[in-house]
Design a protein around this motif. Structure first.
Motif, short mmCIF file in Angstrom:
data_model
loop_
_atom_site.label_atom_id
_atom_site.label_comp_id
_atom_site.label_asym_id
_atom_site.label_seq_id
_atom_site.Cartn_x
_atom_site.Cartn_y
_atom_site.Cartn_z
N LEU A 1 0.68 -1.23 -0.06
CA LEU A 1 0.07 0.11 0.04
C LEU A 1 0.95 1.17 0.10
CD1 LEU A 1 -2.68 -1.05 2.33
CD2 LEU A 1 -3.03 -0.57 -0.02
N ALA A 2 1.98 1.08 0.65
CA ALA A 2 2.77 2.29 0.59
C ALA A 2 3.51 2.61 -0.90
CB ALA A 2 4.10 2.27 1.39
N ARG A 3 3.40 1.68 -1.77
CA ARG A 3 3.93 1.71 -3.16
C ARG A 3 2.68 1.96 -4.00
NH1 ARG A 3 8.95 -0.85 -4.42
NH2 ARG A 3 8.30 -1.15 -6.46
N PHE A 4 1.54 1.76 -3.64
CA PHE A 4 0.33 1.73 -4.55
C PHE A 4 -0.66 2.44 -3.52
CE2 PHE A 4 2.68 -1.71 -6.42
CZ PHE A 4 2.75 -1.20 -7.58
N PRO A 5 -0.59 3.69 -3.16
CA PRO A 5 -1.65 4.24 -2.11
C PRO A 5 -3.04 4.42 -2.61
CG PRO A 5 -0.26 5.98 -3.20
CD PRO A 5 0.48 4.65 -3.45
N GLU A 6 -3.22 4.14 -3.93
CA GLU A 6 -4.45 4.43 -4.52
C GLU A 6 -5.45 3.57 -3.92
OE1 GLU A 6 -1.45 5.45 -7.86
OE2 GLU A 6 -1.69 4.00 -6.13
N LEU A 7 -5.12 2.27 -3.47
CA LEU A 7 -5.90 1.33 -2.96
C LEU A 7 -6.18 1.53 -1.44
CD1 LEU A 7 -4.33 -1.81 -5.03
CD2 LEU A 7 -6.64 -0.65 -5.20
N ASN A 8 -5.62 2.36 -0.79
CA ASN A 8 -5.56 2.78 0.75
C ASN A 8 -6.52 4.10 0.84
OD1 ASN A 8 -5.22 2.29 3.48
ND2 ASN A 8 -3.96 3.76 3.36
N ALA A 9 -7.72 3.87 0.20
CA ALA A 9 -8.71 5.12 -0.07
C ALA A 9 -10.07 4.51 0.40
CB ALA A 9 -8.16 5.44 -1.46
N THR A 10 -10.95 5.63 0.07
CA THR A 10 -12.50 5.56 0.14
C THR A 10 -13.13 6.41 -1.01
OG1 THR A 10 -14.32 5.34 1.15
CG2 THR A 10 -12.89 7.08 1.80
N VAL A 11 -14.14 6.27 -1.34
CA VAL A 11 -14.79 7.27 -2.40
C VAL A 11 -16.05 8.01 -1.69
CG1 VAL A 11 -16.31 7.47 -4.53
CG2 VAL A 11 -14.30 5.99 -4.47
N ASP A 12 -15.98 9.51 -1.73
CA ASP A 12 -16.91 10.18 -1.18
C ASP A 12 -17.80 10.57 -2.29
OD1 ASP A 12 -18.59 12.31 -0.18
OD2 ASP A 12 -17.07 13.49 0.78
N ALA A 13 -18.83 9.72 -2.51
CA ALA A 13 -19.79 9.66 -3.49
C ALA A 13 -20.84 11.14 -3.60
CB ALA A 13 -20.84 8.64 -3.33
N VAL B 1 -12.18 11.16 -4.38
CA VAL B 1 -11.38 10.02 -3.76
C VAL B 1 -10.71 10.60 -2.82
CG1 VAL B 1 -9.84 8.26 -4.27
CG2 VAL B 1 -11.54 8.57 -6.18
N VAL B 2 -10.92 9.70 -1.55
CA VAL B 2 -10.22 10.25 -0.15
C VAL B 2 -9.03 9.24 -0.26
CG1 VAL B 2 -10.48 10.82 2.05
CG2 VAL B 2 -12.48 11.27 0.48
N ARG B 3 -7.91 9.53 -0.24
CA ARG B 3 -6.76 8.75 0.10
C ARG B 3 -6.23 9.02 1.70
NH1 ARG B 3 -2.02 9.16 -4.51
NH2 ARG B 3 -3.97 8.61 -5.63
N PHE B 4 -5.92 7.67 2.30
CA PHE B 4 -5.32 8.05 3.74
C PHE B 4 -3.66 7.87 3.79
CE2 PHE B 4 -9.47 5.92 3.48
CZ PHE B 4 -10.22 6.98 4.32
N ASP B 5 -3.12 8.63 4.76
CA ASP B 5 -1.92 8.38 4.87
C ASP B 5 -1.42 7.27 5.84
OD1 ASP B 5 -2.56 9.61 7.08
OD2 ASP B 5 -1.24 11.40 6.94
N HIS B 6 -2.43 6.64 6.59
CA HIS B 6 -2.27 5.62 7.44
C HIS B 6 -2.82 4.44 7.06
CE1 HIS B 6 -6.08 7.89 8.41
NE2 HIS B 6 -6.45 6.45 8.63
N VAL B 7 -2.48 3.29 7.41
CA VAL B 7 -3.27 1.99 6.98
C VAL B 7 -3.98 1.46 8.46
CG1 VAL B 7 -2.67 -0.30 6.30
CG2 VAL B 7 -1.40 1.61 5.30
N HIS B 8 -5.07 1.55 8.42
CA HIS B 8 -5.99 0.59 9.60
C HIS B 8 -6.44 -0.61 8.81
CE1 HIS B 8 -5.50 4.21 11.88
NE2 HIS B 8 -6.42 4.82 11.62
N LEU B 9 -5.85 -1.72 9.19
CA LEU B 9 -5.72 -2.98 8.40
C LEU B 9 -7.06 -3.74 9.10
CD1 LEU B 9 -4.95 -4.63 6.04
CD2 LEU B 9 -3.45 -5.62 7.75
N GLY B 10 -8.25 -4.13 8.52
CA GLY B 10 -9.04 -4.83 8.76
C GLY B 10 -9.01 -6.47 8.57
N PHE B 11 -9.19 -7.25 9.35
CA PHE B 11 -9.10 -8.79 8.83
C PHE B 11 -10.26 -9.59 9.23
CE2 PHE B 11 -7.76 -8.29 13.23
CZ PHE B 11 -8.06 -9.82 13.80
#
Length: 486
Positions: free
Chosen positions: A325-337, A342-352
């Protein structure tokens, strides 16, 4: 001066709007201390004990076990105030643990109270509560009389001072009579266009599920209060059968022969709503790749053989995810419809994803990008255990920015996961099994795993998604690649 305060189901946080009563921890007449848990409820997120911010005597409870209550609905009423003077002439002290009208002010994360509830209303003049002495009724009906305030205080004081932490029946009657509370309701008659007075939300739901108009019934309870027996009698009268169990565990429609209907509620209902919303709103796509995980398994074995806390495979996969995700930050994001952003985050809160007896839950590891393998292992273990025990808090179940789904533990090779809304992507990991594989130009038996990435096509195109997945596969095949990001 003593008074009766109403404690309502507090704001549960994180968008939760209702909870089901699982178990009452107090009875009417019990003396409770400030912030003492009074009821155990189950939300769509977790099981939690709800503390009451007032200390005093419980005068009423609202709802039976199995009843679903919305946020803001009454839970209990508590008589708080000063004790009567003691026999030796010394002044009475404030009720044990009482916080007065302001309550404790304490706020639990996700389950706190914010302000003192409003005081219950009194019985109107000329409408004494059945079963209560005339004196008590008059004191409640004539608040302006010279001795009414003292009578109220004395009645509640006797309830609070009852030996053994419980008020006797006569004292409880005085408390209910002086405050106008009967079975959790005031003695005020309902207006013609207001809600019909029923003894509990359980009764109202029973009538609603069977299409019964409560306004057509004459209640047999005090002041025309409609009891469950009244509803069941009416249902039998019109040829319908009322269920014998609590409606909270009954299907909303009658099951046909050979059918079993289970309500979508609690965790299962929340999961259903979230998955349906994900499918409605997110244009997802999935790509996958097979990877040789032999070297990753060897590295893990070597790490655990070196001593110290054992490192889990999930922790290593999580470390690979955060590096990708540090190399491809586009995927650490969400969409504000609504804002079309597109809202991109600088932190990774990882769900499992974790399977429990209560259903699928997705705990979140906060700041996973800043954790090493040992810290990730420990946090995964803690959250998994909390999930199985049903004690995860709303904060531990929300706020994720990316999800890791190890469905290989179920013995399957691949899947096309549904994105955990409102995130933008999920990495799926299948089982690691021996398979024929071309290694260094020769056919060999290697430990092979299938990796799949489901992503929101609005946040990126296939090139970014493919690059992310290929990097993850490279790290699985050659763990030394991770050294570049450490």
């Amino acid at each position: 001066m003593a008074q009766v305060l109403e404690f309502k189901l507090p704001d549960l946080g994180e968008g939760l709007t209702e909870a089901e009563i699982v178990r009452w921890l107090v009875e009417v007449g019990d003396v409770v201390a400030v912030d003492q848990p009074v009821v155990e409820v189950e939300t769509a997120k977790a099981m939690v004990e709800v503390p009451c911010p007032y200390g005093g005597v419980v005068t009423a409870r609202f709802g039976e076990e199995g009843t679903e209550l919305p946020v803001g609905a009454p839970l209990i009423t508590v008589a708080v105030g000063e004790r009567p003077a003691s026999g030796d002439g010394t002044a009475g002290t404030e009720a044990e643990g009482s916080a007065g009208a302001g309550g404790s002010g304490n706020v639990l994360v996700g389950y706190g109270t914010s302000e003192a509830p409003a005081r219950r209303r009194r019985v109107r003049p000329g409408r004494p509560v059945p079963g209560v002495s005339a004196g008590a009724g008059e004191s409640g009906a004539r608040p302006g009389a010279g001795g009414s305030g003292r009578a109220d205080a004395a009645a509640r004081g006797r309830a609070q001072a009852a030996p053994g932490g419980r008020a006797d029946a006569a004292v409880q009657a005085d408390v209910r009579g002086s405050t106008g509370v009967v079975n959790g309701h005031t003695g005020d008659p309902e207006t013609d266009d207001g809600p019909v007075p029923v003894i509990s939300p359980l009764v109202r739901r029973l009538a609603r599920q069977n299409g019964l108009d409560l306004r057509e019934l004459t209640g047999s309870g005090p002041d025309g209060l409609i009891l469950r027996a009244d509803v069941e009698y009416a249902l039998r009268a019109v040829g319908r059968s009322a269920a014998t169990e609590a409606p909270a565990v009954q299907p909303s429609t009658t099951a046909a022969p050979g059918e079993t209907r289970t309500p979508l509620k609690g965790v299962r209902g929340a999961v259903a709503d979230k998955l349906a919303r994900s499918r409605r709103e997110i244009p997802d796509a999935t790509c996958w790749v097979d990877a040789d995980a032999t070297e990753l398994m060897r590295v893990r074995t070597a790490m655990n053989a070196a001593g110290g806390p054992k490192i889990s495979l999930l922790a290593l996969l999580a470390r690979i995810c955060t590096a990708a995700l540090a190399r491809f930050p586009e995927l650490n994001a969400t969409v504000d419809a609504e804002a079309r952003e597109v809202v991109r985050f600088d932190h990774v809160h990882l769900g499992f994803a974790a399977q429990t007896d209560r259903g699928l839950v997705v705990p979140v590891v906060r700041d996973a990008h800043a954790r090493d393998a040992e810290s990730l292992t420990a946090e995964f273990a803690r959250l998994t255990e909390a999930g199985r025990a049903g004690t995860l808090t709303p904060a531990e179940l929300t706020g994720g920015t990316f999800t890791l789904n190890n469905y290989g533990v179920f013995g399957v090779d691949g899947s096309t996961p549904i994105i955990n809304h409102p995130e933008a992507a999920m990495l799926g990991v299948g089982r690691i099994v021996p398979k024929p594989w071309v290694h260094e130009g020769e056919l060999a038996v290697r430990q092979v795993v299938q990796l799949s990435l489901t992503f929101d096509h609005r946040v990126c195109d296939g090139g970014v998604a493919g690059g992310f997945l290929r990097y993850v596969a490279d790290c699985v095949e050659q763990p030394a690649v991770l050294l570049r990001t450490l």
